[in-house]
Design a protein around this motif. Sequence first.
Motif, mmCIF file in Angstrom:
data_model
loop_
_atom_site.group_PDB
_atom_site.id
_atom_site.type_symbol
_atom_site.label_atom_id
_atom_site.label_comp_id
_atom_site.label_asym_id
_atom_site.label_seq_id
_atom_site.Cartn_x
_atom_site.Cartn_y
_atom_site.Cartn_z
ATOM 1 N N GLN A 35 48.087 66.446 10.980
ATOM 2 C CA GLN A 35 48.580 66.382 12.354
ATOM 3 C C GLN A 35 50.068 66.743 12.429
ATOM 4 O OE1 GLN A 35 47.354 62.480 13.893
ATOM 5 N NE2 GLN A 35 45.693 63.504 14.992
ATOM 6 N N ILE A 36 50.846 66.272 11.474
ATOM 7 C CA ILE A 36 52.259 66.643 11.448
ATOM 8 C C ILE A 36 52.410 68.129 11.159
ATOM 9 C CG2 ILE A 36 54.470 66.294 10.255
ATOM 10 C CD1 ILE A 36 53.573 63.422 9.691
ATOM 11 N N ALA B 130 48.671 75.034 17.829
ATOM 12 C CA ALA B 130 49.281 73.779 17.368
ATOM 13 C C ALA B 130 48.623 72.581 18.052
ATOM 14 C CB ALA B 130 50.781 73.794 17.649
ATOM 15 N N ALA B 131 48.403 72.684 19.364
ATOM 16 C CA ALA B 131 47.757 71.595 20.102
ATOM 17 C C ALA B 131 46.317 71.394 19.633
ATOM 18 C CB ALA B 131 47.793 71.890 21.601
ATOM 19 N N ALA B 132 45.595 72.497 19.438
ATOM 20 C CA ALA B 132 44.207 72.407 18.975
ATOM 21 C C ALA B 132 44.135 71.759 17.599
ATOM 22 C CB ALA B 132 43.579 73.802 18.940
ATOM 23 N N GLY B 133 45.063 72.126 16.721
ATOM 24 C CA GLY B 133 45.073 71.557 15.382
ATOM 25 C C GLY B 133 45.350 70.067 15.391
ATOM 26 N N TYR B 134 46.294 69.647 16.203
ATOM 27 C CA TYR B 134 46.668 68.230 16.247
ATOM 28 C C TYR B 134 45.490 67.361 16.710
ATOM 29 C CZ TYR B 134 49.237 63.972 17.311
ATOM 30 O OH TYR B 134 49.669 62.664 17.347
ATOM 31 N N TYR C 167 56.738 66.731 7.051
ATOM 32 C CA TYR C 167 57.966 66.957 7.824
ATOM 33 C C TYR C 167 58.866 67.985 7.141
ATOM 34 C CZ TYR C 167 57.039 63.101 11.055
ATOM 35 O OH TYR C 167 56.497 62.294 12.025
ATOM 36 N N ALA C 168 58.937 67.927 5.832
ATOM 37 C CA ALA C 168 59.753 68.899 5.088
ATOM 38 C C ALA C 168 59.248 70.314 5.322
ATOM 39 C CB ALA C 168 59.723 68.566 3.595
ATOM 40 N N THR C 169 57.939 70.460 5.339
ATOM 41 C CA THR C 169 57.343 71.774 5.527
ATOM 42 C C THR C 169 57.617 72.336 6.914
ATOM 43 O OG1 THR C 169 55.579 71.336 3.935
ATOM 44 C CG2 THR C 169 55.172 73.067 5.555
ATOM 45 N N ILE C 170 57.423 71.528 7.956
ATOM 46 C CA ILE C 170 57.576 72.072 9.307
ATOM 47 C C ILE C 170 59.040 72.349 9.634
ATOM 48 C CG2 ILE C 170 55.469 70.909 10.048
ATOM 49 C CD1 ILE C 170 57.175 68.989 11.686
ATOM 50 N N ILE C 171 59.953 71.548 9.090
ATOM 51 C CA ILE C 171 61.379 71.832 9.297
ATOM 52 C C ILE C 171 61.742 73.175 8.673
ATOM 53 C CG2 ILE C 171 63.727 71.114 8.679
ATOM 54 C CD1 ILE C 171 62.733 68.201 8.879
ATOM 55 N N PRO D 270 41.438 74.341 3.790
ATOM 56 C CA PRO D 270 40.535 75.159 4.609
ATOM 57 C C PRO D 270 40.803 75.017 6.106
ATOM 58 C CG PRO D 270 39.319 73.966 2.910
ATOM 59 C CD PRO D 270 40.694 73.390 2.936
ATOM 60 N N ILE D 271 41.188 73.815 6.539
ATOM 61 C CA ILE D 271 41.447 73.605 7.964
ATOM 62 C C ILE D 271 42.692 74.366 8.399
ATOM 63 C CG2 ILE D 271 42.000 71.871 9.721
ATOM 64 C CD1 ILE D 271 40.347 69.879 8.166
ATOM 65 N N VAL D 272 43.719 74.345 7.570
ATOM 66 C CA VAL D 272 44.946 75.072 7.898
ATOM 67 C C VAL D 272 44.652 76.556 8.102
ATOM 68 C CG1 VAL D 272 47.182 75.843 7.009
ATOM 69 C CG2 VAL D 272 46.515 73.443 6.791
ATOM 70 N N PHE D 273 43.872 77.138 7.196
ATOM 71 C CA PHE D 273 43.553 78.551 7.319
ATOM 72 C C PHE D 273 42.651 78.826 8.518
ATOM 73 C CE2 PHE D 273 44.870 78.751 2.814
ATOM 74 C CZ PHE D 273 45.772 79.806 2.931
#
Length: 454
Positions: free
Chosen positions: A144-145, A115-119, A203-207, A64-67
């Motif tokens: 956070q990653i 991205a900054a707000a999420g972190y 890390y795999a996802t963001i790469i 839910p947070i990602v969305f």
Amino acid sequence: MPAAFKRKTVTDMTDGVIWKRLVFFAFPLFIGNIFQQLYNTVDSVVVGNFVGADALGAVSSTVPIVFTLIGLFIGLTMGASVVISQYFGAKDVKNLRISTHTAVSSAVILSVMIAAAGYFSTPLLLRAMNTPESVMREAVVYLQIFSLGLPGLMLYNMGSAILRAVGDSKRPLYFLIFSSVLNIILDLVFVIYFKSGVAGVAYATIISQFVSGCMIFWILFNSHESHSLSFKEMGINHKMLGRIISLGMPAGFQMAVTSLSNVFVQAYINSYGAASTAGWGIYARVDAFVILPIQSMAMAITTFVGQNAGARKPDRIKKGLHDCMMISIGISLVIIAFLYAFAPFIVSLFNRDTNVLYYGVLFLRLNSIFDPFNVSNQIQAGALRGVGDAKSPMYIMLFSFVILRQIYLFFISKITNSIYFIAIGYPIGWIACSTLMIIHIKRSGWEKKIAEIN
């Protein structure tokens, strides 16, 4: 017709057999959406089988947070897609180029901000969800990653929105398939070989997301078509940005607020323990796949309506909406039958813990039977956005998915402790939204919006 509008990589949806245009355009979107979902689903499968139930709960609880984080940005891409499709349908190259460069320039700025707000907001949002302490630390690490990789995901989505607007749904698919396979490989390498747990899958996802974003922008900058990008033209046209925002931000705001509301829905589920959290997370992953055919058809109808609105063809829009609805309803019924029959097997792919299996099967079977109600609200909302009416779907969905759903959950939780009544909080919103959307589409006079397109 200008040569730029005749190339094989674009699709003019203002003529031809309607159902074929919709299906052949939607199918690559559907396949692409499957691979898009594979990013986080593979994360869940890998940690659920190779790390443990708590790690699975940590990854699943962040959905839910990602969305919430990407909701506003998705609204920007939707607005850009509508505007670009309308200019493409009208064969207006000048405004087509202004809109594409404005959309991309805005996307770069907004993606960094989100991205900054999420972190920095991750711990606060997880606490608001009543995330179990057993999964809190790993959930913070994962989210956070993941937040740091949001610019890659968002730029890919904006590039895809531009290509979809001109009828190109195939090339985004090719790049997404490649990056999804890359994500699977990196997940296994980081978790099994490097033993890096939830941090590894993040890390795999963001790469992988950055790779897909780079690939699609390479195409746009090296294209010679009407919608190509040029560094010289990069910038923000404030009038065009205002139009994109007016069409896209209502949807983005609705998605962000709905997702934030779902954080509190998750809190009700989390109160039943870590197994319930993991089971609901599995349901959310599976349901994300279940809705993909409908979302793909909704994206197709938005492009279809946008192009035909630009071409001033209201009768073709009405026929397209009818065909799209019938196709989507048929698809949803087939999927529901499959899910109900194979729910235990599907849930076991994520985790075989007895309690997790119980909750996962319960949530999947109980909620899936209500999925047809999502057809009308998704398809008709997509059509309204394509014609330029972005606010009406926002009001209807916010009332149904946020206000009504939260009122229902608040009172039902006081009346009974049964997980069954908590679980159908989602369907309650779907039913209300579907009903209100049908009423609105018949009374809105949406045809008048076409005359306002310029």
